[in-house]
Write a protein that holds these residues in place. Structure first.
Motif, mmCIF file in Angstrom:
data_model
loop_
_atom_site.group_PDB
_atom_site.id
_atom_site.type_symbol
_atom_site.label_atom_id
_atom_site.label_comp_id
_atom_site.label_asym_id
_atom_site.label_seq_id
_atom_site.Cartn_x
_atom_site.Cartn_y
_atom_site.Cartn_z
ATOM 1 N N ARG A 89 0.857 -1.189 0.000
ATOM 2 C CA ARG A 89 0.000 0.000 0.000
ATOM 3 C C ARG A 89 0.889 1.232 0.000
ATOM 4 O O ARG A 89 1.835 1.319 0.780
ATOM 5 C CB ARG A 89 -0.866 0.056 1.256
ATOM 6 N N VAL A 90 0.556 2.163 -0.852
ATOM 7 C CA VAL A 90 1.251 3.449 -0.855
ATOM 8 C C VAL A 90 0.595 4.311 0.213
ATOM 9 O O VAL A 90 -0.626 4.433 0.257
ATOM 10 C CB VAL A 90 1.167 4.114 -2.241
ATOM 11 N N LEU A 91 1.397 4.891 1.087
ATOM 12 C CA LEU A 91 0.890 5.741 2.167
ATOM 13 C C LEU A 91 0.938 7.202 1.720
ATOM 14 O O LEU A 91 1.868 7.620 1.046
ATOM 15 C CB LEU A 91 1.715 5.553 3.432
ATOM 16 N N ARG A 92 -0.060 7.955 2.137
ATOM 17 C CA ARG A 92 -0.126 9.385 1.807
ATOM 18 C C ARG A 92 -0.280 10.187 3.100
ATOM 19 O O ARG A 92 -0.672 9.649 4.121
ATOM 20 C CB ARG A 92 -1.285 9.648 0.859
ATOM 21 N N ASP A 99 -3.025 13.602 -2.230
ATOM 22 C CA ASP A 99 -2.154 14.036 -1.139
ATOM 23 C C ASP A 99 -0.751 13.475 -1.367
ATOM 24 O O ASP A 99 -0.592 12.411 -1.978
ATOM 25 C CB ASP A 99 -2.683 13.547 0.219
ATOM 26 N N PRO A 100 0.280 14.158 -0.879
ATOM 27 C CA PRO A 100 1.649 13.690 -1.089
ATOM 28 C C PRO A 100 1.884 12.282 -0.514
ATOM 29 O O PRO A 100 1.329 11.910 0.514
ATOM 30 C CB PRO A 100 2.499 14.716 -0.327
ATOM 31 N N VAL A 101 2.722 11.528 -1.226
ATOM 32 C CA VAL A 101 3.099 10.185 -0.785
ATOM 33 C C VAL A 101 4.100 10.309 0.350
ATOM 34 O O VAL A 101 5.044 11.103 0.284
ATOM 35 C CB VAL A 101 3.695 9.380 -1.962
ATOM 36 N N SER A 102 3.901 9.525 1.414
ATOM 37 C CA SER A 102 4.796 9.593 2.574
ATOM 38 C C SER A 102 5.552 8.290 2.832
ATOM 39 O O SER A 102 6.473 8.267 3.631
ATOM 40 C CB SER A 102 3.997 9.961 3.825
ATOM 41 N N GLY A 103 5.173 7.191 2.190
ATOM 42 C CA GLY A 103 5.876 5.935 2.432
ATOM 43 C C GLY A 103 5.119 4.745 1.883
ATOM 44 O O GLY A 103 4.256 4.883 1.014
ATOM 45 N N LEU A 104 5.448 3.577 2.443
ATOM 46 C CA LEU A 104 4.859 2.306 2.011
ATOM 47 C C LEU A 104 4.475 1.461 3.207
ATOM 48 O O LEU A 104 5.093 1.548 4.266
ATOM 49 C CB LEU A 104 5.875 1.478 1.221
ATOM 50 N N ALA A 105 3.493 0.606 2.998
ATOM 51 C CA ALA A 105 3.162 -0.450 3.950
ATOM 52 C C ALA A 105 3.170 -1.754 3.160
ATOM 53 O O ALA A 105 2.583 -1.828 2.079
ATOM 54 C CB ALA A 105 1.794 -0.213 4.588
ATOM 55 N N VAL A 106 3.863 -2.762 3.674
ATOM 56 C CA VAL A 106 3.972 -4.055 3.010
ATOM 57 C C VAL A 106 3.409 -5.111 3.952
ATOM 58 O O VAL A 106 3.747 -5.138 5.142
ATOM 59 C CB VAL A 106 5.438 -4.387 2.670
ATOM 60 N N ARG A 107 2.561 -5.973 3.424
ATOM 61 C CA ARG A 107 1.927 -6.996 4.259
ATOM 62 C C ARG A 107 2.841 -8.198 4.413
ATOM 63 O O ARG A 107 3.265 -8.811 3.439
ATOM 64 C CB ARG A 107 0.595 -7.418 3.659
ATOM 65 N N ALA A 108 3.140 -8.533 5.664
ATOM 66 C CA ALA A 108 3.960 -9.710 5.983
ATOM 67 C C ALA A 108 3.073 -10.957 5.920
ATOM 68 O O ALA A 108 1.842 -10.856 6.000
ATOM 69 C CB ALA A 108 4.566 -9.556 7.375
ATOM 70 N N PRO A 109 3.661 -12.144 5.798
ATOM 71 C CA PRO A 109 2.862 -13.371 5.750
ATOM 72 C C PRO A 109 2.016 -13.590 7.005
ATOM 73 O O PRO A 109 1.033 -14.321 6.967
ATOM 74 C CB PRO A 109 3.890 -14.489 5.598
ATOM 75 N N THR A 110 2.364 -12.937 8.108
ATOM 76 C CA THR A 110 1.604 -13.041 9.351
ATOM 77 C C THR A 110 0.322 -12.223 9.314
ATOM 78 O O THR A 110 -0.498 -12.315 10.217
ATOM 79 C CB THR A 110 2.452 -12.537 10.527
ATOM 80 N N GLY A 111 0.185 -11.384 8.274
ATOM 81 C CA GLY A 111 -0.967 -10.492 8.172
ATOM 82 C C GLY A 111 -0.666 -9.093 8.681
ATOM 83 O O GLY A 111 -1.449 -8.175 8.466
ATOM 84 N N GLU A 112 0.449 -8.932 9.372
ATOM 85 C CA GLU A 112 0.844 -7.613 9.876
ATOM 86 C C GLU A 112 1.298 -6.731 8.720
ATOM 87 O O GLU A 112 1.830 -7.223 7.731
ATOM 88 C CB GLU A 112 2.009 -7.737 10.853
ATOM 89 N N TRP A 113 1.112 -5.432 8.880
ATOM 90 C CA TRP A 113 1.602 -4.470 7.911
ATOM 91 C C TRP A 113 2.904 -3.880 8.431
ATOM 92 O O TRP A 113 2.945 -3.334 9.534
ATOM 93 C CB TRP A 113 0.584 -3.372 7.666
ATOM 94 N N ILE A 114 3.968 -3.998 7.654
ATOM 95 C CA ILE A 114 5.255 -3.382 7.970
ATOM 96 C C ILE A 114 5.238 -2.022 7.278
ATOM 97 O O ILE A 114 5.111 -1.942 6.055
ATOM 98 C CB ILE A 114 6.435 -4.231 7.450
#
Length: 124
Positions: A89-92, A99-114
């Motif tokens: 997911r692209v974070l804004r 809105d400006p992009v501020s970072g990323l969230a990547v889903r781990a196999p555990t279901g958690e978002w890094i």
């Protein structure tokens, strides 16, 4: 398939402020590597922000999508490899799509978002 040993690959190209799904992510560094395997070319991509590895994706250049991917936890360990491309997911800075992009969230196999936001330490 285990994570690729990038020492056995040749650097292909590096992109600063790389894009995910057509959206430029300031501070995202994408490094691409190639290696010839029989009659095919293996490809691996390593993505990092603020000097911290975030994810790797790999497969073959003649395929549209990555075959495998792995996500790195902020604690420094790699989650187990999973088949297919990572879920990202692209974070804004706000809720609006422009809105400006501020970072990323990547889903781990555990279901958690890094989550990695520009200029901040990765958090869960």
């Amino acid at each position: 398939m285990p994570m690729p040993d990038l020492d056995s690959y040749t650097p292909h190209r590096t992109v600063t402020d790389a894009a995910f799904e057509g959206v430029t992510v300031p501070g995202l560094l994408a490094e691409y590597f190639h290696r010839t395997d029989d009659h095919r070319v293996s490809s691996a991509g390593r993505y990092s922000m603020d000097g911290r590895d975030l994810l790797m994706a790999w497969g073959f250049t003649d395929e549209e999508h990555c075959r495998w991917s792995a996500v790195r936890d902020p604690a420094g360990f790699w989650h187990p490899e999973t088949a297919g491309c990572p879920v990202v997911r692209v974070l804004r800075t706000g809720a609006a799509p422009d809105d400006p992009v501020s970072g990323l969230a990547v889903r781990a196999p555990t279901g958690e978002w890094i989550t990695v936001d520009r200029g901040r330490v990765p958090v869960r």
